[in-house]
Design a protein around this motif. Sequence first.
Motif, PDB file in Angstrom:
ATOM      1  N   ASP A  40       0.822  -1.260  -0.059  1.00 53.78           N
ATOM      2  CA  ASP A  40       0.029   0.030   0.015  1.00 53.78           C
ATOM      3  C   ASP A  40       0.942   1.182  -0.005  1.00 53.78           C
ATOM      4  OD1 ASP A  40       0.815   0.220   2.649  1.00 53.78           O
ATOM      5  OD2 ASP A  40      -0.992  -0.265   3.595  1.00 53.78           O
ATOM      6  N   ARG A  41       0.324   2.560   0.099  1.00 51.60           N
ATOM      7  CA  ARG A  41       1.212   3.665  -0.230  1.00 51.60           C
ATOM      8  C   ARG A  41       2.095   4.050   0.999  1.00 51.60           C
ATOM      9  NH1 ARG A  41      -3.645   5.091  -2.642  1.00 51.60           N
ATOM     10  NH2 ARG A  41      -3.546   5.411  -4.919  1.00 51.60           N
ATOM     11  N   SER A  42       1.354   3.635   2.206  1.00 54.45           N
ATOM     12  CA  SER A  42       2.235   3.920   3.385  1.00 54.45           C
ATOM     13  C   SER A  42       3.595   3.053   3.278  1.00 54.45           C
ATOM     14  CB  SER A  42       1.414   3.550   4.564  1.00 54.45           C
ATOM     15  OG  SER A  42       0.866   2.501   4.748  1.00 54.45           O
ATOM     16  N   ALA A  43       3.302   1.698   2.863  1.00 58.04           N
ATOM     17  CA  ALA A  43       4.432   0.766   2.815  1.00 58.04           C
ATOM     18  C   ALA A  43       5.402   1.310   1.770  1.00 58.04           C
ATOM     19  CB  ALA A  43       3.947  -0.559   2.613  1.00 58.04           C
ATOM     20  N   ALA A  44       4.987   1.695   0.814  1.00 55.21           N
ATOM     21  CA  ALA A  44       5.591   2.210  -0.534  1.00 55.21           C
ATOM     22  C   ALA A  44       6.388   3.163  -0.049  1.00 55.21           C
ATOM     23  CB  ALA A  44       4.905   2.451  -1.689  1.00 55.21           C
ATOM     24  N   GLY A  45       6.002   4.203   0.659  1.00 55.45           N
ATOM     25  CA  GLY A  45       6.680   5.431   1.136  1.00 55.45           C
ATOM     26  C   GLY A  45       7.773   4.881   2.464  1.00 55.45           C
ATOM     27  N   LEU A  46       7.768   3.826   2.732  1.00 53.00           N
ATOM     28  CA  LEU A  46       8.847   3.336   3.665  1.00 53.00           C
ATOM     29  C   LEU A  46      10.171   3.101   2.647  1.00 53.00           C
ATOM     30  CD1 LEU A  46       9.502   2.356   6.490  1.00 53.00           C
ATOM     31  CD2 LEU A  46       9.091   0.066   5.649  1.00 53.00           C
ATOM     32  N   LEU A  47       9.856   2.571   1.619  1.00 53.43           N
ATOM     33  CA  LEU A  47      11.155   2.653   0.500  1.00 53.43           C
ATOM     34  C   LEU A  47      12.059   3.892   0.437  1.00 53.43           C
ATOM     35  CD1 LEU A  47       9.799   0.310  -2.033  1.00 53.43           C
ATOM     36  CD2 LEU A  47      10.958  -0.297  -0.057  1.00 53.43           C
ATOM     37  N   THR A  48      11.207   5.062   0.579  1.00 56.33           N
ATOM     38  CA  THR A  48      12.093   6.342   0.666  1.00 56.33           C
ATOM     39  C   THR A  48      12.502   6.725   1.856  1.00 56.33           C
ATOM     40  OG1 THR A  48      10.875   7.082  -1.528  1.00 56.33           O
ATOM     41  CG2 THR A  48      11.919   8.741  -0.090  1.00 56.33           C
ATOM     42  N   ALA A  49      11.517   6.511   2.881  1.00 58.38           N
ATOM     43  CA  ALA A  49      11.606   6.973   4.257  1.00 58.38           C
ATOM     44  C   ALA A  49      12.798   6.120   5.038  1.00 58.38           C
ATOM     45  CB  ALA A  49      10.219   6.740   5.080  1.00 58.38           C
ATOM     46  N   LEU A  50      13.015   4.905   4.731  1.00 61.55           N
ATOM     47  CA  LEU A  50      13.994   4.051   5.243  1.00 61.55           C
ATOM     48  C   LEU A  50      15.328   4.670   5.197  1.00 61.55           C
ATOM     49  CD1 LEU A  50      14.535   1.448   6.984  1.00 61.55           C
ATOM     50  CD2 LEU A  50      14.619   0.229   4.891  1.00 61.55           C
ATOM     51  N   PRO A  51      16.030   5.095   3.960  1.00 59.13           N
ATOM     52  CA  PRO A  51      17.123   5.765   4.021  1.00 59.13           C
ATOM     53  C   PRO A  51      16.936   7.002   4.787  1.00 59.13           C
ATOM     54  CG  PRO A  51      16.588   4.950   1.785  1.00 59.13           C
ATOM     55  CD  PRO A  51      15.438   4.845   2.712  1.00 59.13           C
ATOM     56  N   VAL A  52      16.020   7.660   4.885  1.00 57.72           N
ATOM     57  CA  VAL A  52      16.103   8.918   5.851  1.00 57.72           C
ATOM     58  C   VAL A  52      16.089   8.578   7.055  1.00 57.72           C
ATOM     59  CG1 VAL A  52      14.965  11.256   5.935  1.00 57.72           C
ATOM     60  CG2 VAL A  52      14.687  10.040   3.831  1.00 57.72           C
ATOM     61  N   LEU A  53      15.377   7.577   7.492  1.00 52.50           N
ATOM     62  CA  LEU A  53      15.615   7.067   9.022  1.00 52.50           C
ATOM     63  C   LEU A  53      17.076   6.651   9.268  1.00 52.50           C
ATOM     64  CD1 LEU A  53      13.789   6.570  11.514  1.00 52.50           C
ATOM     65  CD2 LEU A  53      13.503   4.154  10.582  1.00 52.50           C
ATOM     66  N   CYS A  54      17.754   6.124   8.449  1.00 53.78           N
ATOM     67  CA  CYS A  54      19.253   5.688   8.454  1.00 53.78           C
ATOM     68  C   CYS A  54      19.994   6.937   8.653  1.00 53.78           C
ATOM     69  CB  CYS A  54      19.688   4.926   7.225  1.00 53.78           C
ATOM     70  SG  CYS A  54      18.979   3.254   7.091  1.00 53.78           S
ATOM     71  N   PHE A  55      19.566   7.888   8.032  1.00 52.65           N
ATOM     72  CA  PHE A  55      20.321   9.313   8.168  1.00 52.65           C
ATOM     73  C   PHE A  55      20.222   9.773   9.595  1.00 52.65           C
ATOM     74  CE2 PHE A  55      19.165  10.762   3.527  1.00 52.65           C
ATOM     75  CZ  PHE A  55      19.794   9.679   3.021  1.00 52.65           C
TER      76      PHE A  55
END
Length: 373
Positions: A40-55
């Motif tokens: 879903d969209r929230s899970a797909a957003g994780l693909l961009t959010a995960l690197p930022v969370l790593c930051f």
Amino acid sequence: MGRGGWLTLLGFVLLALNLRAAIAAVPPLLPDLQVDLGLDRSAAGLLTALPVLCFGLLSPFAALLGRRVGIEWALLAAMLGIVLGSLTRTLPHPGWLLVGTALVGAGITVGNVLVPSAVKQHFPGRPGLATGLSTASMTTGATVAAAVSAPLAYAMGWGWRGSLLAIGAFAGVAALGWLPQVRRRHTAPAVEPQRSGAGILRSPVTWQVAVFMGTQSMLYYAILTWLPSILRDQGVAPTRAGAALAVFNLLGIGTALVVPTLAVRRPDQRGLALVVCAGWAVGVLGLLALPTMYLLWTVVAGLAQGAALSLTLTLLVVRARTPASARQLSGAVQSIGYLLSATGPVLFGALRDATTGWDLPLAAMAVVTVLMA
């Protein structure tokens, strides 16, 4: 600037080209990733959010790594990490996509934190030039990745996995270009005075720059993730939506080059920052009120995002007295700022899932511009 200085500057450019590209390549492919992997969209957003969370989570450790092994070796490892992550996220099982994305995020984190410190180390007399070129290169990498990921996947027939791998492999070129700098290993001397972590966090400047960075990054990654989907929901063709995202990234190059020079010439950067915030507000509100004029709003937001990022990175350099304090301030600010901004892609995707359109997510982005100001 001698031959060695130009080679070092070229090395910075190659590094910076890879500090957003592997993330920017994903959004034009998201609709197909969602179908292929059942997201879903929230899970797909994780693909961009995960690197930022790593930051956010790894920035303090990136600063420590630069101190332990030297800035040059750490930046080489960052590029190799991006290559390894890009390879890993193309493996068949969906779980590898998240593992590889996290590895990419870890490599980019090291680059994010240590490039300002390396600029302070190598170009103490010309921080505006080096910061501007690095930021413009970062934006260029994101622009090219956003523009070519869909054609590589569809026109070339490589699929989304082949497209992501091809773009991530360019970090290997950057690693080769950075090798001459590895011989010039810089670590902080044992006697170098440093502020404690608590001292950095007690500074109002740290929190002001961190919140400014967090909100501008939240807006950037939200638009980076969802602009193609916003436009495709309006009936725009996938290639045109990807081209709009490329324009959004491309136009940041000019402001990324100009803003650092303007910022270092004045003791107070608040007026410049408010102009940047106004640009973001116009772009977001334009997409909300008149989405058919999306190209105009993409242009305005693109100019604003390049200015905002380069201003943030310039503040990390000019507000620090030494390379060590630049490393500490960079680590603290990026940790706080990116933890805040990591919520953007997931939050705005969840708001879209909860409603019938993009009005509420875009209105929420407008509120973020107020916090940024």
